[in-house]
Design a protein around this motif. Structure first.
Motif, PDB file in Angstrom:
ATOM      1  N   ALA C 257     -20.536  -5.332  -5.438  1.00 24.88           N
ATOM      2  CA  ALA C 257     -21.960  -5.263  -5.141  1.00 24.88           C
ATOM      3  C   ALA C 257     -22.232  -5.586  -3.671  1.00 24.88           C
ATOM      4  CB  ALA C 257     -22.734  -6.224  -6.038  1.00 24.88           C
ATOM      5  N   THR C 258     -21.517  -6.574  -3.140  1.00 26.14           N
ATOM      6  CA  THR C 258     -21.812  -6.983  -1.761  1.00 26.14           C
ATOM      7  C   THR C 258     -20.569  -6.938  -0.892  1.00 26.14           C
ATOM      8  OG1 THR C 258     -21.316  -9.296  -2.196  1.00 26.14           O
ATOM      9  CG2 THR C 258     -23.592  -8.575  -2.572  1.00 26.14           C
ATOM     10  N   LEU C 259     -20.814  -6.866   0.404  1.00 25.71           N
ATOM     11  CA  LEU C 259     -19.731  -6.879   1.387  1.00 25.71           C
ATOM     12  C   LEU C 259     -18.969  -8.205   1.278  1.00 25.71           C
ATOM     13  CD1 LEU C 259     -18.303  -5.607   3.820  1.00 25.71           C
ATOM     14  CD2 LEU C 259     -20.109  -6.506   5.270  1.00 25.71           C
ATOM     15  N   ALA C 260     -19.717  -9.302   1.040  1.00 24.84           N
ATOM     16  CA  ALA C 260     -19.092 -10.624   0.935  1.00 24.84           C
ATOM     17  C   ALA C 260     -18.081 -10.654  -0.207  1.00 24.84           C
ATOM     18  CB  ALA C 260     -20.155 -11.689   0.727  1.00 24.84           C
ATOM     19  N   ALA C 261     -18.465 -10.091  -1.354  1.00 22.81           N
ATOM     20  CA  ALA C 261     -17.568 -10.086  -2.511  1.00 22.81           C
ATOM     21  C   ALA C 261     -16.323  -9.257  -2.224  1.00 22.81           C
ATOM     22  CB  ALA C 261     -18.307  -9.536  -3.724  1.00 22.81           C
ATOM     23  N   ALA C 262     -16.509  -8.140  -1.535  1.00 19.48           N
ATOM     24  CA  ALA C 262     -15.377  -7.272  -1.204  1.00 19.48           C
ATOM     25  C   ALA C 262     -14.419  -7.979  -0.251  1.00 19.48           C
ATOM     26  CB  ALA C 262     -15.886  -5.975  -0.574  1.00 19.48           C
ATOM     27  N   LEU C 263     -15.001  -8.666   0.747  1.00 14.87           N
ATOM     28  CA  LEU C 263     -14.198  -9.389   1.722  1.00 14.87           C
ATOM     29  C   LEU C 263     -13.394 -10.491   1.038  1.00 14.87           C
ATOM     30  CD1 LEU C 263     -13.518  -9.585   4.708  1.00 14.87           C
ATOM     31  CD2 LEU C 263     -15.463 -11.110   5.019  1.00 14.87           C
ATOM     32  N   HIS C 264     -14.054 -11.173   0.078  1.00 16.12           N
ATOM     33  CA  HIS C 264     -13.414 -12.221  -0.699  1.00 16.12           C
ATOM     34  C   HIS C 264     -12.156 -11.680  -1.391  1.00 16.12           C
ATOM     35  CE1 HIS C 264     -12.887 -14.913  -4.191  1.00 16.12           C
ATOM     36  NE2 HIS C 264     -13.254 -15.853  -3.329  1.00 16.12           N
ATOM     37  N   ASP C 265     -12.302 -10.532  -2.038  1.00 15.51           N
ATOM     38  CA  ASP C 265     -11.183  -9.906  -2.753  1.00 15.51           C
ATOM     39  C   ASP C 265     -10.052  -9.521  -1.812  1.00 15.51           C
ATOM     40  OD1 ASP C 265     -12.569 -10.123  -5.057  1.00 15.51           O
ATOM     41  OD2 ASP C 265     -12.217  -8.032  -5.691  1.00 15.51           O
ATOM     42  N   ALA C 266     -10.436  -8.882  -0.692  1.00 16.69           N
ATOM     43  CA  ALA C 266      -9.432  -8.410   0.266  1.00 16.69           C
ATOM     44  C   ALA C 266      -8.668  -9.597   0.839  1.00 16.69           C
ATOM     45  CB  ALA C 266     -10.101  -7.606   1.378  1.00 16.69           C
ATOM     46  N   LEU C 267      -9.398 -10.664   1.164  1.00 15.26           N
ATOM     47  CA  LEU C 267      -8.763 -11.864   1.723  1.00 15.26           C
ATOM     48  C   LEU C 267      -7.784 -12.467   0.727  1.00 15.26           C
ATOM     49  CD1 LEU C 267     -11.700 -13.590   3.628  1.00 15.26           C
ATOM     50  CD2 LEU C 267      -9.561 -12.748   4.613  1.00 15.26           C
ATOM     51  N   ALA C 268      -8.182 -12.495  -0.542  1.00 16.14           N
ATOM     52  CA  ALA C 268      -7.315 -13.063  -1.573  1.00 16.14           C
ATOM     53  C   ALA C 268      -5.995 -12.302  -1.638  1.00 16.14           C
ATOM     54  CB  ALA C 268      -8.026 -13.030  -2.923  1.00 16.14           C
ATOM     55  N   GLU C 269      -6.082 -10.973  -1.572  1.00 15.11           N
ATOM     56  CA  GLU C 269      -4.859 -10.168  -1.636  1.00 15.11           C
ATOM     57  C   GLU C 269      -3.978 -10.377  -0.411  1.00 15.11           C
ATOM     58  OE1 GLU C 269      -5.182  -6.001  -2.638  1.00 15.11           O
ATOM     59  OE2 GLU C 269      -6.804  -6.458  -4.057  1.00 15.11           O
ATOM     60  N   ILE C 270      -4.615 -10.475   0.748  1.00 20.39           N
ATOM     61  CA  ILE C 270      -3.856 -10.686   1.983  1.00 20.39           C
ATOM     62  C   ILE C 270      -3.198 -12.069   1.958  1.00 20.39           C
ATOM     63  CG2 ILE C 270      -4.185 -11.164   4.433  1.00 20.39           C
ATOM     64  CD1 ILE C 270      -5.795  -8.723   4.654  1.00 20.39           C
ATOM     65  N   ASP C 271      -3.940 -13.048   1.449  1.00 21.46           N
ATOM     66  CA  ASP C 271      -3.451 -14.427   1.337  1.00 21.46           C
ATOM     67  C   ASP C 271      -2.194 -14.496   0.477  1.00 21.46           C
ATOM     68  OD1 ASP C 271      -4.784 -16.178   2.837  1.00 21.46           O
ATOM     69  OD2 ASP C 271      -5.532 -17.382   1.147  1.00 21.46           O
ATOM     70  N   GLU C 272      -2.255 -13.775  -0.644  1.00 17.45           N
ATOM     71  CA  GLU C 272      -1.142 -13.783  -1.583  1.00 17.45           C
ATOM     72  C   GLU C 272       0.126 -13.256  -0.907  1.00 17.45           C
ATOM     73  OE1 GLU C 272       0.053 -11.846  -5.857  1.00 17.45           O
ATOM     74  OE2 GLU C 272      -1.874 -11.340  -4.936  1.00 17.45           O
ATOM     75  N   ALA C 273      -0.060 -12.152  -0.152  1.00 15.20           N
ATOM     76  CA  ALA C 273       1.085 -11.564   0.535  1.00 15.20           C
ATOM     77  C   ALA C 273       1.647 -12.520   1.572  1.00 15.20           C
ATOM     78  CB  ALA C 273       0.677 -10.249   1.198  1.00 15.20           C
ATOM     79  N   SER C 274       0.743 -13.201   2.310  1.00 10.33           N
ATOM     80  CA  SER C 274       1.256 -14.054   3.378  1.00 10.33           C
ATOM     81  C   SER C 274       1.868 -15.335   2.830  1.00 10.33           C
ATOM     82  CB  SER C 274       0.166 -14.357   4.408  1.00 10.33           C
ATOM     83  OG  SER C 274      -0.849 -15.109   3.816  1.00 10.33           O
ATOM     84  N   SER C 275       1.374 -15.824   1.667  1.00 11.99           N
ATOM     85  CA  SER C 275       1.982 -17.037   1.116  1.00 11.99           C
ATOM     86  C   SER C 275       3.377 -16.728   0.560  1.00 11.99           C
ATOM     87  CB  SER C 275       1.092 -17.664   0.033  1.00 11.99           C
ATOM     88  OG  SER C 275       1.017 -16.805  -1.070  1.00 11.99           O
ATOM     89  N   LEU C 276       3.523 -15.518   0.000  1.00 10.35           N
ATOM     90  CA  LEU C 276       4.857 -15.104  -0.453  1.00 10.35           C
ATOM     91  C   LEU C 276       5.813 -15.079   0.734  1.00 10.35           C
ATOM     92  CD1 LEU C 276       4.139 -12.169  -2.922  1.00 10.35           C
ATOM     93  CD2 LEU C 276       5.329 -14.293  -3.444  1.00 10.35           C
ATOM     94  N   ARG C 277       5.272 -14.600   1.875  1.00  9.72           N
ATOM     95  CA  ARG C 277       6.087 -14.505   3.079  1.00  9.72           C
ATOM     96  C   ARG C 277       6.509 -15.911   3.527  1.00  9.72           C
ATOM     97  NH1 ARG C 277       2.652 -11.082   6.312  1.00  9.72           N
ATOM     98  NH2 ARG C 277       2.984  -9.536   4.693  1.00  9.72           N
ATOM     99  N   LYS C 278       5.580 -16.865   3.449  1.00 15.57           N
ATOM    100  CA  LYS C 278       5.858 -18.238   3.882  1.00 15.57           C
ATOM    101  C   LYS C 278       6.921 -18.885   3.004  1.00 15.57           C
ATOM    102  CE  LYS C 278       1.595 -19.750   6.018  1.00 15.57           C
ATOM    103  NZ  LYS C 278       0.322 -19.771   5.310  1.00 15.57           N
ATOM    104  N   GLU C 279       6.820 -18.601   1.715  1.00 15.73           N
ATOM    105  CA  GLU C 279       7.802 -19.205   0.804  1.00 15.73           C
ATOM    106  C   GLU C 279       9.182 -18.582   0.971  1.00 15.73           C
ATOM    107  OE1 GLU C 279       6.260 -18.787  -3.153  1.00 15.73           O
ATOM    108  OE2 GLU C 279       4.309 -19.547  -2.507  1.00 15.73           O
ATOM    109  N   GLY C 280       9.262 -17.617   1.842  1.00 12.68           N
ATOM    110  CA  GLY C 280      10.558 -16.993   2.112  1.00 12.68           C
ATOM    111  C   GLY C 280      10.963 -15.993   1.052  1.00 12.68           C
ATOM    112  N   LEU C 281       9.977 -15.613   0.237  1.00 10.66           N
ATOM    113  CA  LEU C 281      10.309 -14.664  -0.815  1.00 10.66           C
ATOM    114  C   LEU C 281      10.423 -13.241  -0.272  1.00 10.66           C
ATOM    115  CD1 LEU C 281       8.102 -16.032  -3.716  1.00 10.66           C
ATOM    116  CD2 LEU C 281      10.575 -16.204  -3.443  1.00 10.66           C
ATOM    117  N   LEU C 282       9.810 -13.020   0.902  1.00 15.89           N
ATOM    118  CA  LEU C 282       9.876 -11.672   1.445  1.00 15.89           C
ATOM    119  C   LEU C 282      10.789 -11.637   2.652  1.00 15.89           C
ATOM    120  CD1 LEU C 282       6.164 -10.509   1.251  1.00 15.89           C
ATOM    121  CD2 LEU C 282       8.019  -9.988  -0.297  1.00 15.89           C
TER     122      LEU C 282
END
Lengths: 125, 140, 282
Positions: C257-282
């Protein structure tokens, strides 16, 4: 007598970097070579780099989709990387959307994606 | 051909008898498209259409030829390409232009897809009379 | 049209009293300028046209669209184009030509054969006047189409919202020309900024019909084939109702519905990828 596209092995990943304008026979050969190599090497995944491809027509598009399906059957994942914006726009207009094919912006991200998939096999596309 | 004026040089003819010729034909189309100043996206669309049509000429028409030229019409310039064969022809043109319909092993996007990629599209065919497809992409 | 005696007399008159006529012509045109052009510029312009006209009449013929008049026409094209760009109306532009009639009228009507010459000349000038109006309109059309193109460029910015996230705020109606521009800019932007997510915000799009949805869908599919995810945000309640009422299928495309909600979702996905990277999984 036609050239073949080389299939490289990096760790557990097979890398195909397409550098020339593809003749149909090369496309068919590549499909065959890759299936064989996936079985021979027990690869975790396949990365197909199409950065250098100036066009992808329905024949090449179908090859990408077929390789993705074959590799899935053989227990590995295929990621297509580096599709150019003009190529993507053309494919959409042509009516192809490669629904079963995983994609990534760059080679690096493609390799990451395969590693991630092997950590977490249920990850969504 | 009568609707357009051929600009610069004459029509170039490329025989299509092998899949290597299809590659040659689309490279020739790309060279003309670049010279004509088509945008990168439009170049890509035209060359992809040429690839589809060239493959049709080879696979369904049993070979033929591509004729390409730079054309002008009412102040605009474009690239014209015609693919001709003396093959079995297409019995039902409307059906052949339907997405997903194929007489062979393709995805059935060749003709209908190529039509969406170009500005002008003309298909002439009848059973036993061969098939001719002419396309034009105009530079904006 | 044959060259009668009237024309010969007209030619003599136009040649011998050239300076006087040009001055009169410049004077009458200058009255309509309202400061948009200097009198000197007009004098030069009209002087050239007068000479070309005289030259064409000498070669014979009164057919304004004929070969003899090509120089006259090219000068008039230049005049019309300049006038159109400077904001003169078509009437004002045509009057430039028509006012030569008034200047010649007095001189011609005085002589015995003058009336006939005058009518011939009037016909020619009418034709040339119409020609300037056509050219004026043509130039205006060119201006309009180039402005439309500029507007297209201006109205489709692609902005970086976050590292790896692009935003495309769409304002106005989406047609296929516009979609082409949006798609091109977005896809190139993804590549240039190495972004894996794009948010297309349609808060400013007045209506969503099947065609607009189709255009959005194409953009999302093209981005996906390049390896990026798109979220469509800014779907207002009435738009959501239309989408459902029309039975438009957005498939598996993420909408918010809103740009804020979309940004929230996109950030969550990016966060997940970068935390995997930090844990050395990637």
């Amino acid at each position: 007598m036609t050239d073949r596209v080389p299939v490289l092995k990096i760790g557990q990943i097979l890398l195909v970097s397409i550098q020339t304008d593809l003749e149909d026979q090369m496309v068919l050969d590549l499909q065959e070579d890759l299936s064989q190599r996936i079985v021979d090497t027990n690869a975790q995944g396949v990365v197909i780099d199409i950065t250098a491809l100036e066009i992808v027509d329905s024949f090449v598009g179908r090859m990408l989709a077929t390789i993705a399906s074959i590799s899935r059957v053989l227990g590995s994942e295929t990621v297509v990387v580096g599709m150019r914006p003009a190529v993507a726009m053309t494919l959409v207009e042509l009516g192809l959307s490669l629904p079963g094919v995983r994609t990534a912006l760059t080679l690096e991200r493609g390799m990451e994606q395969i590693k991630r998939l092997n950590q977490n096999p249920s990850a969504p596309r | 051909m009568k609707e357009y004026d051929v600009a610069a040089d004459a029509v170039e003819t490329i025989p299509i008898t092998t899949s290597g010729d299809v590659v040659k034909a689309r490279q020739a189309v790309r060279t003309l498209a670049q010279r004509t100043g088509l945008s990168l996206v439009n170049q890509t669309k035209l060359v992809t259409a040429a690839s589809e049509l060239g493959r049709n000429t080879l696979m369904y028409g049993g070979g033929g030829r591509a004729r390409i030229a730079v054309v002008t019409q009412g102040g605009r310039t474009g690239v014209w390409a015609r693919f001709e064969d003396e093959g079995p022809g297409i019995p039902d043109l409307d059906l052949a232009l339907t997405d997903g319909w194929t007489s062979g092993s393709g995805m059935g996007l060749g003709l209908s897809g190529a039509r969406r990629l170009v500005d002008d599209f003309e298909l002439e065919s009848a059973p036993g009379k061969g098939t001719t497809v002419s396309v034009v992409k105009w530079a904006r | 049209m044959t060259q009668g005696e009237g024309s010969a007399e007209l030619l003599d008159l136009m040649e011998s009293r050239r300076d006087e006529f040009v001055q009169g012509w410049v004077r009458s045109v200058s009255g309509t300028l309202r400061g948009r052009l200097s009198a000197a510029e007009v004098a030069q312009e009209l002087g050239e046209i007068y000479n070309a006209l005289l030259g064409a009449l000498k070669q014979g013929g009164l057919a304004g669209r004929g070969d003899h008049f090509s120089e006259v026409r090219s000068l008039l094209i230049e005049l019309s184009r300049n006038r159109a760009r400077q904001g003169f109306t078509p009437t004002e532009t045509a009057l430039c030509v028509f006012s030569l009639k008034q200047v010649l009228e007095e001189a011609l009507v005085a002589s015995p054969d003058g009336a006939r010459s005058y009518l011939q000349l009037a016909r020619l000038l009418d034709d040339l006047g119409l020609f300037t109006v056509e050219e004026h309109a043509k130039t205006r059309e060119e201006i309009i189409s180039s402005q439309a193109e500029q507007l297209l460029e201006l109205s489709t910015p692609v902005v970086k919202l976050w590292d790896g996230i692009l935003g495309v705020p769409l304002v106005g109606t989406l047609d296929s020309a516009r979609t082409q521009v949006v798609m091109e800019k977005l896809l190139q932007g993804l590549l240039d900024s190495n972004s894996t997510h794009a948010i297309i915000d349609i808060t400013g799009v007045p209506a969503v019909d099947t065609q607009v949805a189709q255009h959005l869908l194409k953009t999302v599919v093209a981005a996906r084939m390049m390896g990026a995810q798109c979220i469509i945000s800014g779907i207002r309640p009435q738009i959501a109702q239309t989408i459902v009422a029309l039975g438009i299928e957005f498939g598996d495309i993420a909408t918010k519905a809103t740009l804020a909600a979309a940004l929230h979702d996109a950030l969550a996905e990016i966060d997940e990828a970068s935390s995997l990277r930090k844990e050395g999984l990637l």
